[in-house]
Design an enzyme around this catalytic site. Structure first.
Site, short mmCIF file in Angstrom:
data_model
loop_
_atom_site.label_atom_id
_atom_site.label_comp_id
_atom_site.label_asym_id
_atom_site.label_seq_id
_atom_site.Cartn_x
_atom_site.Cartn_y
_atom_site.Cartn_z
N SER A 140 49.78 21.10 11.07
CA SER A 140 50.76 21.69 11.97
C SER A 140 51.16 22.74 11.07
CB SER A 140 52.08 21.36 12.51
OG SER A 140 51.40 19.86 13.19
N ASN A 162 55.94 26.88 8.44
CA ASN A 162 55.32 25.59 6.96
C ASN A 162 54.04 25.47 7.42
OD1 ASN A 162 55.74 23.87 5.13
ND2 ASN A 162 56.72 22.53 6.57
N HIS A 178 52.28 21.24 7.91
CA HIS A 178 52.87 20.29 7.19
C HIS A 178 51.43 19.37 7.72
CE1 HIS A 178 55.60 16.36 6.95
NE2 HIS A 178 54.61 15.86 7.81
N ASP A 238 61.07 19.80 9.18
CA ASP A 238 59.38 19.55 10.37
C ASP A 238 59.57 19.77 11.80
OD1 ASP A 238 58.27 19.75 7.79
OD2 ASP A 238 58.55 16.83 7.13
N GLY A 256 48.38 25.36 -4.55
CA GLY A 256 48.26 26.64 -4.17
C GLY A 256 47.86 27.13 -4.07
N1 NHR Z 1 63.56 22.53 4.96
C1 NHR Z 1 64.23 22.40 6.01
N2 NHR Z 1 65.18 22.99 6.38
N3 NHR Z 1 63.23 22.25 7.01
C2 NHR Z 1 61.19 22.48 7.08
O1 NHR Z 1 61.44 21.96 7.96
C3 NHR Z 1 60.93 22.23 5.77
C4 NHR Z 1 62.15 22.44 4.74
C5 NHR Z 1 62.00 22.27 3.48
C6 NHR Z 1 60.63 21.62 2.92
C7 NHR Z 1 58.15 20.91 4.05
C8 NHR Z 1 57.94 19.63 4.12
C9 NHR Z 1 56.90 19.17 4.67
O2 NHR Z 1 55.51 19.88 5.14
C10 NHR Z 1 59.46 21.83 4.23
C11 NHR Z 1 60.20 21.93 5.51
C12 NHR Z 1 60.06 18.50 1.00
C13 NHR Z 1 60.58 17.65 1.64
C14 NHR Z 1 61.09 16.42 0.48
O3 NHR Z 1 61.98 15.53 1.26
C15 NHR Z 1 60.29 16.58 2.85
C16 NHR Z 1 59.26 17.88 3.84
C17 NHR Z 1 58.84 19.56 3.53
C18 NHR Z 1 58.68 19.19 1.80
N4 NHR Z 1 61.31 16.87 -0.49
C19 NHR Z 1 62.32 16.61 -1.51
C20 NHR Z 1 63.63 17.15 -1.51
O4 NHR Z 1 64.08 15.94 -2.03
C21 NHR Z 1 61.27 16.01 -3.26
C22 NHR Z 1 60.69 15.91 -2.77
C23 NHR Z 1 59.37 16.09 -4.17
O5 NHR Z 1 59.72 16.91 -5.26
O6 NHR Z 1 57.83 15.60 -4.44
O7 NHR Z 1 63.57 17.92 -0.93
O8 NHR Z 1 56.75 17.91 4.45
C1 GAR Z 2 48.94 20.84 1.35
O1 GAR Z 2 48.79 19.98 2.12
C2 GAR Z 2 49.97 20.68 2.62
O2 GAR Z 2 49.62 20.70 3.57
C3 GAR Z 2 50.96 20.31 1.85
O3 GAR Z 2 51.36 20.71 0.22
C4 GAR Z 2 49.53 20.24 0.53
C5 GAR Z 2 49.57 21.28 -0.64
O4 GAR Z 2 48.37 22.26 -1.13
N1 GAR Z 2 52.87 20.01 1.98
C6 GAR Z 2 53.81 19.05 1.99
O5 GAR Z 2 53.14 17.86 1.99
C7 GAR Z 2 54.97 19.86 2.63
N2 GAR Z 2 55.71 18.59 2.45
P1 GAR Z 2 48.30 23.66 -1.86
O6 GAR Z 2 49.48 23.67 -2.40
O7 GAR Z 2 46.75 23.28 -2.59
O8 GAR Z 2 48.21 24.87 -0.86
#
Ligand code: NHR
Ligand code: GAR
Length: 218
Positions: A137, A108, A110, A146, A13
């Site tokens: 981004s 979000n 990323h 994403d 966080g």
């Molecule tokens: N949801 C949607 N529909 N669209 C997006 O653009 C999203 C989203 C949810 C989260 C953050 C994203 C990132 O910034 C985000 C964007 C989790 C995963 C993932 O594969 C991928 C991208 C992002 C967040 N999650 C697995 C799942 O099964 C679990 C992985 C884990 O728990 O470590 O959900 O990158």
């Molecule tokens: C951040 O680097 C963010 O960009 C990334 O997780 C970190 C969270 O840090 N997000 C993802 O990878 C989403 N899939 P934080 O908990 O210290 O804010």
């Protein structure tokens, strides 16, 4: 009217902390009305509690399906009349229903220069690809992972000695500047998402968003 923000987290966080600090400093004109974590041990929950923000842990493992979990979150967010949902290191992919509900009002951050390196392990992949520039981004969330329109990108140069940890750290520091900036724009009604296009002060933003150079402090 002051906007009502909810922040969704899964981990430490530090981005949440940057948003809390910017609200406290009056940079973001909003109130953080709820922080939700899908992980009980997320340190971000402690950060929110320290700032007297209401918190809720909803563990996705307690639900039968992705949709059930998302609907439970949606109900809580609706009860709080949330104007903006901020994903800050939230690691669960969200269902179409949830995304559609908050269309144009969910952000979000990323850790890559989208459209490069969607998904996970972005720093390692940037190194493997031999990228000379990396970064983060801030984008509106759409059903496609994403893939939503990007409001701002903060650029980080990759140096020859960078390994995953160092690169991740450098990007993280830029995230803490980039994210509050975009949230402040949105909360001041300066940033709008219409038909998947972004307008800042009523001007169309370039594809892949406003660029924050590495030497810019804010
Ligand atoms: N949801 C949607 N529909 N669209 C997006 O653009 C999203 C989203 C949810 C989260 C953050 C994203 C990132 O910034 C985000 C964007 C989790 C995963 C993932 O594969 C991928 C991208 C992002 C967040 N999650 C697995 C799942 O099964 C679990 C992985 C884990 O728990 O470590 O959900 O990158
Ligand atoms: C951040 O680097 C963010 O960009 C990334 O997780 C970190 C969270 O840090 N997000 C993802 O990878 C989403 N899939 P934080 O908990 O210290 O804010």
């Amino acid at each position: 009217m002051k906007k009502r923000i909810a922040v969704l987290i899964s981990g430490s966080g530090t981005n949440l902390q940057a948003v809390i600090n910017a609200v406290d400093a009056g940079i973001i004109n909003a109130e953080i009305v709820l922080v939700i974590s899908n992980k009980a041990d997320a340190y971000g929950i402690t950060r929110a509690q320290n700032a007297d923000i209401e918190t809720l842990v909803l563990q996705h493992t307690d639900y039968n399906s992705r949709l059930d979990f998302d609907l439970a979150m949606l109900e809580q967010l609706e009860q709080k009349n949330v104007d903006l949902v901020v994903l800050a290191g939230f690691m669960r992919i969200l269902s179409d229903e949830f995304v559609r509900h908050f269309s144009g009002r969910m952000l979000n951050i990323h850790p890559s220069l989208l459209p490069k390196h969607k998904g996970l392990h972005t720093h390692q992949r940037a190194l493997e690809a031999g990228d000379t520039e990396h970064g983060c981004s801030v984008h509106f969330v759409t059903a496609q992972l994403d893939d939503g329109p990007v409001a701002l990108q903060a650029i980080v140069p990759v140096t020859a000695t960078d390994r995953e940890q160092q690169l991740q750290h450098k990007v993280h520091l830029r995230e803490h500047i980039a994210y509050p900036k975009v949230i402040a724009w949105f909360c001041a009604d300066r940033l709008r998402c219409i038909d998947n296009k972004l307008y800042l002060n009523d001007e169309l933003l370039p594809a892949n968003g406003f660029k924050l150079p590495f030497d810019a402090l804010d």
